[in-house]
Write an enzyme that holds these catalytic residues in place. Structure first.
Site, PDB file in Angstrom:
ATOM      1  N   GLY A  47       1.037  -1.268   0.240  1.00 27.49           N
ATOM      2  CA  GLY A  47       0.009   0.011   0.078  1.00 27.49           C
ATOM      3  C   GLY A  47       0.792   1.240  -0.039  1.00 27.49           C
ATOM      4  N   CYS A  48       0.189   2.226  -0.255  1.00 22.94           N
ATOM      5  CA  CYS A  48       0.973   3.781  -0.315  1.00 22.94           C
ATOM      6  C   CYS A  48       1.583   4.078   0.775  1.00 22.94           C
ATOM      7  CB  CYS A  48      -0.022   4.596  -1.133  1.00 22.94           C
ATOM      8  SG  CYS A  48      -1.385   4.852  -0.582  1.00 22.94           S
ATOM      9  N   TYR A  49       0.480   4.171   1.873  1.00 19.03           N
ATOM     10  CA  TYR A  49       0.946   4.784   3.239  1.00 19.03           C
ATOM     11  C   TYR A  49       2.052   3.750   3.926  1.00 19.03           C
ATOM     12  CZ  TYR A  49      -2.821   8.250   4.121  1.00 19.03           C
ATOM     13  OH  TYR A  49      -3.559   9.409   3.973  1.00 19.03           O
TER      14      TYR A  49
END
Length: 345
Positions: free
Chosen positions: A149-151
């Site tokens: 995921g990005c986070y």
């Protein structure tokens, strides 16, 4: 030449895959699919791709389209890839999933945080968590990649050196993160309308954001202990980008030299840039690129360390990292197709 198919090609992550793969010297986009825009020309949906990708979107019954491709990217919501992947698919093509379906190794944890029944848990153990800088060797031989995921990508890469070296008290770890609105996807949502977001900032998913267990699991592997942390994301009025500021207590006696030495783990990593002393990450300095900028400041007064990171959520946080994984899987230079200087404006 690697022939690729892209499922979910008309979302923001899928569109970014198209943008980057069109200029990849070793890739041919064989087909793009879209549940919403099936049978429509891609360049009619995104008019900036007129003459660049004029092919029609196929439907999402992808098993009909596997014979002519080597790898399939799933830029789809949670649950779609898990429902589609089976042994027949994996015998024919490699799969890179940009959703969370295979990121979390514990099925119960995934089902609890995502409120979904996992459709193919038999492939979870096989799936490689595709954070390239950490799991590169496992990525090489994988046929199923769980693209991070990005986070989590920005958070983990900012904190990983100190967690790995055992220099921070993991029980004191707090992550504050901020993202542009593209992180919420392309679907129409009232809370993401211009007038709702502009001139404002808000926390969301407080103590409940579904990227929390992914971050905890990966930092747990790094630190070799169970990790429970606070993660609070914020929505800010910009299109793209993530800024992470994380806080933790330094263990007794840890010196600045030890911290600096820990971050040398990235000395040979092209896409992770450890900034010079006195510089802090800014989203504008990584925009539209696959770079992650990280830095840290030791607060001697509180014996805490502030770890910072910035990256583009659609590139290193999604499509760029997926392509980096593809390059590694097919034995290419992992920078191939990703030598993008950040956009200044």
């Amino acid at each position: 030449m690697i022939n690729v198919g892209i499922v979910g090609s008309t979302g923001y992550g899928g569109c970014e895959l198209v943008r980057l793969l069109l200029t990849h010297p070793q890739v041919h986009i064989e087909w793009v699919s879209s549940r919403t825009y099936s049978e429509q020309e891609y360049s009619d949906i995104y008019k900036s791709y007129f003459t660049l990708l004029d092919q029609k979107c196929v439907d999402e019954n992808i098993e009909e389209y596997l014979d002519n491709v080597d790898v399939v990217f799933f830029a789809t919501p949670q649950g779609v890839c898990a429902k589609t992947v089976n042994e027949n698919v994996l015998k024919k093509v490699k799969v890179i999933d940009l959703s969370a379906d295979y990121r979390i190794k514990d099925v119960a944890t995934y089902e609890s945080w995502y409120s979904l029944k996992h459709a193919s848990p038999q492939f979870i153990d096989e799936a490689v968590y595709g954070l390239c800088e950490i799991n590169r060797d496992d990525v090489k031989d994988a046929r199923l990649i769980a693209n991070p995921g990005c986070y989590p990508t920005c958070s983990i890469l900012s904190i990983y050196p100190l967690a790995k070296a055992g220099l921070i008290d993991m029980d004191t770890l707090i992550i504050d993160a901020k993202s542009g609105t593209s992180g919420a996807g392309r679907g129409a949502k009232v809370q993401n309308l211009y007038c709702e977001v502009n001139e404002s900032i808000k926390a969301y998913g407080v103590a409940s954001h579904r990227h929390t267990p992914e971050i905890e699991e990966q930092l747990g592997y790094a630190s070799q202990q169970k990790v429970t942390l606070n993660f609070t994301p914020h929505l800010i009025p910009m299109n793209r980008g993530i800024l992470v500021t994380a806080y933790a207590k330094l263990k007794a006696g840890v010196t600045k030299e030890q911290v600096k030495e820990a971050y040398k783990i990235y000395d040979n990593e092209y896409f992770v840039r450890v900034l010079k002393d006195g510089f802090v990450p800014e989203v504008r300095n990584v925009k539209c690129s696959n770079f992650v900028d990280v830095s840290y400041v030791i607060d001697q007064r509180t014996s805490r360390i502030i770890m910072m990171g910035a990256m583009d959520n659609l590139v290193k946080g999604a499509a760029g990292q997926a392509i980096q994984n593809m390059n590694i899987m097919f034995g290419l230079d992992e920078k191939e197709g990703l030598m993008l200087a950040p956009a200044v404006l």
